[in-house]
Design a protein around this motif. Structure first.
Motif, PDB file in Angstrom:
ATOM      1  N   THR A  67       6.169  -1.076   5.440  1.00 57.93           N
ATOM      2  CA  THR A  67       7.005  -0.012   4.240  1.00 57.93           C
ATOM      3  C   THR A  67       5.775   0.416   3.582  1.00 57.93           C
ATOM      4  N   THR A  68       5.821   2.182   3.587  1.00 55.63           N
ATOM      5  CA  THR A  68       4.549   2.832   2.509  1.00 55.63           C
ATOM      6  C   THR A  68       4.868   2.008   0.899  1.00 55.63           C
ATOM      7  N   GLY A  69       3.884   1.635   0.351  1.00 60.95           N
ATOM      8  CA  GLY A  69       3.007   1.420  -0.675  1.00 60.95           C
ATOM      9  C   GLY A  69       3.894  -0.140  -0.651  1.00 60.95           C
ATOM     10  N   SER A  70       3.731  -1.154   0.410  1.00 58.77           N
ATOM     11  CA  SER A  70       4.117  -2.290   0.183  1.00 58.77           C
ATOM     12  C   SER A  70       2.994  -3.519   0.269  1.00 58.77           C
ATOM     13  N   GLY A  71       1.984  -2.612  -0.743  1.00 59.92           N
ATOM     14  CA  GLY A  71       0.211  -3.752  -0.368  1.00 59.92           C
ATOM     15  C   GLY A  71       0.203  -3.895   1.684  1.00 59.92           C
ATOM     16  N   LYS A  72      -0.240  -2.540   1.757  1.00 57.29           N
ATOM     17  CA  LYS A  72      -0.489  -2.842   3.210  1.00 57.29           C
ATOM     18  C   LYS A  72      -2.479  -3.236   2.784  1.00 57.29           C
ATOM     19  N   THR A  73      -3.090  -2.461   2.139  1.00 54.61           N
ATOM     20  CA  THR A  73      -4.437  -3.007   1.801  1.00 54.61           C
ATOM     21  C   THR A  73      -4.540  -4.191   1.712  1.00 54.61           C
ATOM     22  N   LEU A  74      -4.207  -5.179   0.672  1.00 58.77           N
ATOM     23  CA  LEU A  74      -3.875  -6.129   0.054  1.00 58.77           C
ATOM     24  C   LEU A  74      -4.305  -7.133   1.021  1.00 58.77           C
ATOM     25  N   THR A  75      -2.994  -6.896   1.686  1.00 59.98           N
ATOM     26  CA  THR A  75      -2.808  -7.797   3.119  1.00 59.98           C
ATOM     27  C   THR A  75      -3.983  -7.645   5.015  1.00 59.98           C
ATOM     28  N   SER A  76      -4.107  -6.411   4.546  1.00 59.88           N
ATOM     29  CA  SER A  76      -5.446  -6.368   5.875  1.00 59.88           C
ATOM     30  C   SER A  76      -6.218  -6.913   5.617  1.00 59.88           C
ATOM     31  N   PHE A  77      -6.878  -6.568   3.860  1.00 59.40           N
ATOM     32  CA  PHE A  77      -8.159  -7.663   3.357  1.00 59.40           C
ATOM     33  C   PHE A  77      -7.499  -9.176   3.119  1.00 59.40           C
ATOM     34  N   LYS A  78      -6.947  -9.661   3.061  1.00 63.16           N
ATOM     35  CA  LYS A  78      -6.412 -10.956   3.339  1.00 63.16           C
ATOM     36  C   LYS A  78      -7.129 -11.650   4.594  1.00 63.16           C
ATOM     37  N   ALA A  79      -6.143 -10.434   5.957  1.00 61.38           N
ATOM     38  CA  ALA A  79      -6.646 -11.095   6.969  1.00 61.38           C
ATOM     39  C   ALA A  79      -7.960 -10.742   7.452  1.00 61.38           C
TER      40      ALA A  79
END
Length: 241
Positions: free
Chosen positions: A54-66
């Motif tokens: 969902t929006t605001g759940s930290g997708k950028t950090l998740t994708s960075f770590k992946a």
């Protein structure tokens, strides 16, 4: 959480030091599950998938770590994090570099992107780019490719030929918005070995699809599942509440 193996994995894989602020972030459980789902899918070479967070759940950090975990995977030649607007390109690059200084360089133009795609330097293994810039490089009829052809030089598409059979991973940000056009089709055709992963807060399902899908080969992609085959992990607004 406290057994040595789990704790070791948290420290080595699922914590992020924000160097600019000297902060240590621990990823939230749903972020860890999403990253693990992508890593497992790649290890097993098991097709494509999308993450519904969902929006605001930290997708950028998740994708960075992946992306950074893929950087250490010798089986992967390139990992491209693809956004669909120029300001997002800059914003995402700044976010990534905040997590790890200098980990992503600017692709100021299509030529710079092509050079980095062809580079063997580990620093160029993870690349942030707009889908438009990538589309221009792959489209033989684009203005830039036609100009190079007229000058008797190899087109960007021809220069990228060696990548065709390599293992490239694409991670698409806001994939509900950018993935239903010609650029997506061009990427899939040019990189047959590629695995594609999408992040979205609002997936397109049958009920909210606006594109039409026809019978036969002339069909058009309609839903997020059509594009990415399967949902790998979901953390919806209901979970967040």
């Amino acid at each position: 959480f406290l057994p040595k193996c789990d704790l070791g994995r948290m420290i080595s894989r699922y914590m992020v030091l924000i160097q600019s602020e000297q902060k240590l972030l621990m990823m939230r459980p749903y972020q860890i599950y999403a990253v693990q789902a992508i890593v497992d899918c790649i290890d097993q070479n098991n097709g494509n998938g999308y993450i519904w967070h969902t929006t605001g759940s930290g997708k950028t950090l998740t994708s960075f770590k992946a992306s950074t975990l893929l950087k250490d995977n010798p089986a992967i030649d390139k990992c491209l994090f693809v956004v669909d607007r120029k300001d997002l390109d800059r914003q995402t690059r700044e976010e990534f570099n905040k997590f790890q200084e200098g980990c992503v360089e600017a692709n100021t133009n299509t030529r710079a992107l092509v050079d980095r795609l062809l580079s063997d330097d580990k620093a160029d293994k993870v690349i942030v780019t707009t889908i438009q810039k990538l589309g221009l490089a792959l489209d033989q009829t684009s203005t830039r490719n036609r100009q190079r052809e007229q000058q008797g030089r190899e087109t960007y598409r021809e220069l990228l030929e060696p990548l065709r059979e390599k293992r490239v991973v694409f991670i698409f940000d806001e994939c509900h918005r950018s993935q239903f056009g010609e650029n997506h089709k061009a990427i899939k055709e040019f990189f047959p070995q590629a695995q594609l992963f999408g992040f979205t807060g609002t997936p397109i399902f049958e009920t909210n699809a606006t594109a039409k899908q026809f019978e036969g080969e002339e069909g058009q992609f309609k839903t997020t599942v059509d594009l990415f085959q399967k949902q790998l992990h979901a953390y919806t607004i209901t979970h967040a509440i």
